[in-house]
Design a protein around this motif. Structure first.
Motif, short mmCIF file in Angstrom:
data_model
loop_
_atom_site.label_atom_id
_atom_site.label_comp_id
_atom_site.label_asym_id
_atom_site.label_seq_id
_atom_site.Cartn_x
_atom_site.Cartn_y
_atom_site.Cartn_z
N ALA A 40 -33.51 15.33 -67.77
CA ALA A 40 -32.74 14.52 -68.53
C ALA A 40 -31.24 14.71 -68.23
O ALA A 40 -30.59 13.73 -68.20
CB ALA A 40 -33.22 14.65 -70.18
N ALA A 41 -30.79 16.12 -68.38
CA ALA A 41 -29.40 16.33 -67.86
C ALA A 41 -28.97 15.83 -66.65
O ALA A 41 -27.81 15.78 -66.42
CB ALA A 41 -29.26 17.93 -67.96
N THR A 42 -29.79 15.84 -65.57
CA THR A 42 -29.56 15.57 -64.28
C THR A 42 -29.97 14.01 -63.94
O THR A 42 -29.74 13.86 -62.68
CB THR A 42 -29.97 16.55 -63.22
OG1 THR A 42 -31.43 16.61 -63.11
CG2 THR A 42 -29.77 18.05 -63.47
N GLU A 43 -30.51 13.37 -64.68
CA GLU A 43 -30.99 12.16 -64.57
C GLU A 43 -29.93 11.15 -63.42
O GLU A 43 -30.12 10.61 -62.45
CB GLU A 43 -31.39 11.38 -65.50
CG GLU A 43 -31.90 9.82 -65.36
CD GLU A 43 -32.37 9.26 -66.62
OE1 GLU A 43 -32.89 8.24 -66.34
OE2 GLU A 43 -32.19 9.70 -67.72
N ASP A 44 -28.70 11.08 -63.97
CA ASP A 44 -27.70 10.30 -63.36
C ASP A 44 -26.67 11.33 -62.27
O ASP A 44 -25.79 10.81 -61.78
CB ASP A 44 -26.49 9.90 -64.39
CG ASP A 44 -27.42 8.76 -65.20
OD1 ASP A 44 -28.38 8.28 -64.78
OD2 ASP A 44 -26.75 8.80 -66.64
N ALA A 45 -27.10 12.46 -62.26
CA ALA A 45 -26.57 13.38 -61.26
C ALA A 45 -27.34 13.38 -59.75
O ALA A 45 -26.79 14.08 -58.96
CB ALA A 45 -26.31 14.74 -61.89
N THR A 46 -28.41 12.78 -59.69
CA THR A 46 -29.03 13.10 -58.56
C THR A 46 -28.99 11.87 -57.62
O THR A 46 -29.63 10.63 -58.00
CB THR A 46 -30.60 13.36 -58.94
OG1 THR A 46 -30.61 14.53 -59.83
CG2 THR A 46 -31.62 13.81 -57.80
N GLU A 47 -28.90 11.91 -56.35
CA GLU A 47 -29.13 11.16 -55.58
C GLU A 47 -30.18 10.92 -54.64
O GLU A 47 -30.83 9.94 -54.36
CB GLU A 47 -27.76 11.17 -54.24
CG GLU A 47 -27.75 10.11 -53.16
CD GLU A 47 -26.63 10.39 -52.13
OE1 GLU A 47 -27.00 10.16 -50.97
OE2 GLU A 47 -25.61 10.62 -52.59
N GLU A 48 -30.95 12.37 -54.26
CA GLU A 48 -32.34 12.18 -53.78
C GLU A 48 -33.01 13.31 -54.62
O GLU A 48 -32.29 14.57 -54.82
CB GLU A 48 -32.11 12.47 -52.34
CG GLU A 48 -31.37 11.41 -51.62
CD GLU A 48 -31.59 11.58 -50.07
OE1 GLU A 48 -32.46 12.28 -49.54
OE2 GLU A 48 -30.56 11.19 -49.36
N PHE A 49 -34.26 13.50 -54.63
CA PHE A 49 -35.07 14.44 -55.09
C PHE A 49 -36.53 14.35 -54.40
O PHE A 49 -37.12 13.30 -54.86
CB PHE A 49 -35.12 14.46 -56.70
CG PHE A 49 -35.86 15.53 -57.41
CD1 PHE A 49 -36.84 16.26 -56.98
CD2 PHE A 49 -35.31 15.94 -58.40
CE1 PHE A 49 -37.25 17.37 -57.61
CE2 PHE A 49 -35.52 17.06 -59.18
CZ PHE A 49 -36.89 17.70 -58.83
N THR A 50 -36.58 15.24 -53.71
CA THR A 50 -38.04 15.29 -52.63
C THR A 50 -38.73 16.44 -53.06
O THR A 50 -38.25 17.59 -53.21
CB THR A 50 -37.74 15.25 -51.34
OG1 THR A 50 -37.07 13.97 -51.01
CG2 THR A 50 -39.02 14.96 -50.60
N VAL A 51 -40.05 16.28 -53.55
CA VAL A 51 -40.91 17.53 -53.80
C VAL A 51 -42.20 17.58 -52.86
O VAL A 51 -42.86 16.46 -52.63
CB VAL A 51 -41.38 17.54 -55.32
CG1 VAL A 51 -42.38 18.68 -55.37
CG2 VAL A 51 -40.31 17.40 -56.33
N ASN A 52 -42.26 18.57 -52.40
CA ASN A 52 -43.48 18.97 -51.31
C ASN A 52 -44.28 19.90 -51.88
O ASN A 52 -43.87 21.05 -52.38
CB ASN A 52 -42.87 19.40 -49.97
CG ASN A 52 -42.25 18.17 -49.11
OD1 ASN A 52 -40.83 18.24 -49.05
ND2 ASN A 52 -42.75 17.27 -48.70
#
Length: 96
Positions: free
Chosen positions: A78-90
């Motif tokens: 929630a705190a980083t929702e608008d702060a993230t350009e990309e989020f990849t999980v492997n």
């Protein structure tokens, strides 16, 4: 079955400090209280400080899911929702 997670997060250029702060908080809490967390290591790219990599090992998929469902992980999201350009999980399994 143990799992390795490699999460790569690219913060928006104006949100690097927020992302770093929130990731540090998440790593500290996760290492201290999450059952099944073998290790949870946070890294920041030396050349591109907006890039963060989290390297985690978990005892089982079920305990990883408990982490994802935890209040502290949901607060991070929630705190980083608008702060993230990309989020990849492997999700990886060691084979050798």
């Amino acid at each position: 079955m143990a799992l390795t997670i490699v999460a790569t997060i690219k913060a928006n250029a104006d949100s690097v400090d927020l992302m770093k702060s929130e990731l540090l908080k998440l790593a500290q809490i996760t290492n201290a209280v999450d059952e099944g967390c073998i290790n949870y290591h946070l890294h920041q790219d030396n050349e591109a400080p907006m890039l963060f990599v989290v390297y985690e090992n978990w005892e089982s998929p079920e305990l990883l899911q408990k982490h994802v469902d935890s209040a502290h992980f949901q607060a991070f999201m929630a705190a980083t929702e608008d702060a993230t350009e990309e989020f990849t999980v492997n999700t990886l399994t060691q084979i050798g």
